[in-house]
Design an enzyme around this catalytic site. Structure first.
Site, short mmCIF file in Angstrom:
data_model
loop_
_atom_site.label_atom_id
_atom_site.label_comp_id
_atom_site.label_asym_id
_atom_site.label_seq_id
_atom_site.Cartn_x
_atom_site.Cartn_y
_atom_site.Cartn_z
N GLU A 100 -52.40 -36.06 57.66
CA GLU A 100 -52.03 -37.16 57.79
C GLU A 100 -51.05 -37.40 58.80
O GLU A 100 -50.46 -36.03 59.47
CB GLU A 100 -51.30 -37.95 56.58
CG GLU A 100 -49.97 -37.04 56.25
CD GLU A 100 -49.09 -37.99 55.49
OE1 GLU A 100 -48.45 -38.91 55.81
OE2 GLU A 100 -48.64 -37.49 54.56
N VAL B 199 -51.04 -41.75 53.48
CA VAL B 199 -51.79 -40.94 52.38
C VAL B 199 -53.26 -42.02 52.05
O VAL B 199 -54.23 -41.50 52.08
CB VAL B 199 -51.26 -40.50 51.13
CG1 VAL B 199 -52.10 -39.99 50.06
CG2 VAL B 199 -50.38 -39.61 51.41
N ASP C 295 -43.89 -52.71 41.74
CA ASP C 295 -44.02 -51.84 43.03
C ASP C 295 -44.77 -50.63 42.86
O ASP C 295 -44.42 -49.66 42.13
CB ASP C 295 -42.68 -51.61 43.55
CG ASP C 295 -42.76 -51.06 45.11
OD1 ASP C 295 -43.86 -51.11 45.71
OD2 ASP C 295 -41.81 -50.98 45.87
N SER D 151 -47.49 -47.72 44.83
CA SER D 151 -48.12 -47.32 46.10
C SER D 151 -49.80 -47.69 46.21
O SER D 151 -50.33 -47.28 44.98
CB SER D 151 -47.72 -45.85 46.38
OG SER D 151 -48.69 -45.28 47.38
N ASP E 296 -51.65 -45.80 47.40
CA ASP E 296 -52.25 -44.46 47.26
C ASP E 296 -53.01 -44.22 45.88
O ASP E 296 -54.11 -43.87 45.97
CB ASP E 296 -51.18 -43.10 47.33
CG ASP E 296 -50.32 -42.96 48.61
OD1 ASP E 296 -50.89 -43.64 49.41
OD2 ASP E 296 -49.41 -42.30 48.54
N LYS F 127 -43.58 -38.08 45.23
CA LYS F 127 -42.18 -38.05 45.69
C LYS F 127 -41.51 -38.17 44.56
O LYS F 127 -41.29 -39.13 43.63
CB LYS F 127 -42.11 -38.96 46.87
CG LYS F 127 -42.90 -38.69 48.15
CD LYS F 127 -42.71 -39.84 49.03
CE LYS F 127 -43.36 -39.61 50.38
NZ LYS F 127 -44.92 -39.64 50.28
#
Length: 308
Positions: A29, A110, A142, A144, A146, A163
């Site tokens: 990335e 990602v 909320d 991601s 991803d 993370k």
């Protein structure tokens, strides 16, 4: 239609040749280069990660969008541009058509990197940590992008878990619900990004790159939903962030974010930046240690995959 697709998705000559010949290729990335590291260290790390891939016998394909074109593999000038150009946008998968239409340049997250790698025919992708479900999801929902992309993209992602600023148990639950295959690499505990363990178990364990390649063959043989394989590779214990320091600074960061009303897309860079400052840069070093290990392992898996 084919000409339009080709004009927007351009592998470098090196990557195209590797793909045509069946040689191992690893996608990387570009967000970590443009948004994750200070200059000029970001360019040094970008070169270092590509060199790790080459040293392991694979071809690196750093992915970014330049002037609306998705570039799969960057030459030195393009790599420098991603590292040094101010105001480069951060592009998720949803942003790609807009970037193409408006001829915008940006680094890929990602989600976008996974999508573009798969579109280009690259099966292996190495990164630091995945995005996931944010803490307090029941209030603001909320999550991601991803996770959604990985639930419908056939790519193998080597990472150090998700993370640690996120709700790890909820993220693992979402991955299970969406049918994303997760395996720990030589570990029975899901990695914690900066930390060797998140404290959560992982149900499946693999020991070698060849076993990862065998899982990939199984995905293809069974067919069904085009989901990803996550190879969760923990950071070496001697390179992880001190767990007590991590927990203390993260608690401070979360409290500060709530007090200052930081939410939405701003929350992740805020928390990660707070961790860097609060740990005196130790979190950044742990991040880079994890990325280096993931890149090397991804190259070994790519090599095993190319031989299968």
């Amino acid at each position: 239609m084919r000409r339009t697709t080709d004009s927007l998705l351009q592998p470098s000559d090196e990557v195209a040749e590797a793909l045509d010949s069946g040689a191992p290729v690893v996608a990387l990335e570009s967000t970590i280069i443009s948004h994750g590291l200070p200059r000029p260290r970001n360019l040094e790390v970008a070169r270092e990660l590509e060199e790790i891939v080459r040293r392991e016998g694979a071809v690196p394909a750093t992915i970014a969008v330049l002037d609306g074109v998705a570039r799969i593999g960057l030459d030195e000038a393009s790599l420098e541009r991603v590292a040094m150009e101010p105001g480069l946008r951060k592009l998720s998968q949803r942003d790609l058509p807009l970037a193409a239409a408006l001829k915008v340049s940006g680094a890929t997250t990602v989600a976008a990197t996974s999508f573009l790698a798969a579109r280009a025919g690259i099966r292996l992708f190495a990164t630091g940590g995945l995005g996931g479900v944010h803490r307090g999801w029941t209030d603001d929902q909320d999550e991601s992008a991803d996770l959604d992309t990985l639930s419908r993209t056939r790519v193998t992602v080597v990472c150090a878990g998700v993370k640690s600023i996120l709700d790890v148990p909820a993220t693992l639950q979402r991955l299970e619900t969406r049918g994303v295959t997760v395996a720990g690499y030589r570990t029975d505990e899901f990695p914690g990004f900066y930390l060797r363990s998140s404290g959560r178990p992982v149900e499946w364990r693999i020991e070698t790159p060849e076993e990862a390649a065998a899982v990939m063959r199984g995905q293809d043989a069974f067919g069904g939903q085009e989901t990803a394989l996550i190879v969760a590779n923990p950071i070496p214990e001697d390179q992880q962030l001190d767990p007590a320091l991590h927990d203390r600074v993260l608690a401070e960061a979360l409290a500060t974010a709530e007090r200052e009303g930081v939410t939405g897309q701003a929350i992740t860079p805020f928390l990660l930046g707070y961790l860097v400052r609060g740990t005196g840069g130790a979190s950044l070093e742990a991040n880079l240690a994890a990325v280096r290990g993931n890149v090397a392992l991804a190259a070994r898996v790519a090599l095993a995959w190319s031989r299968s």
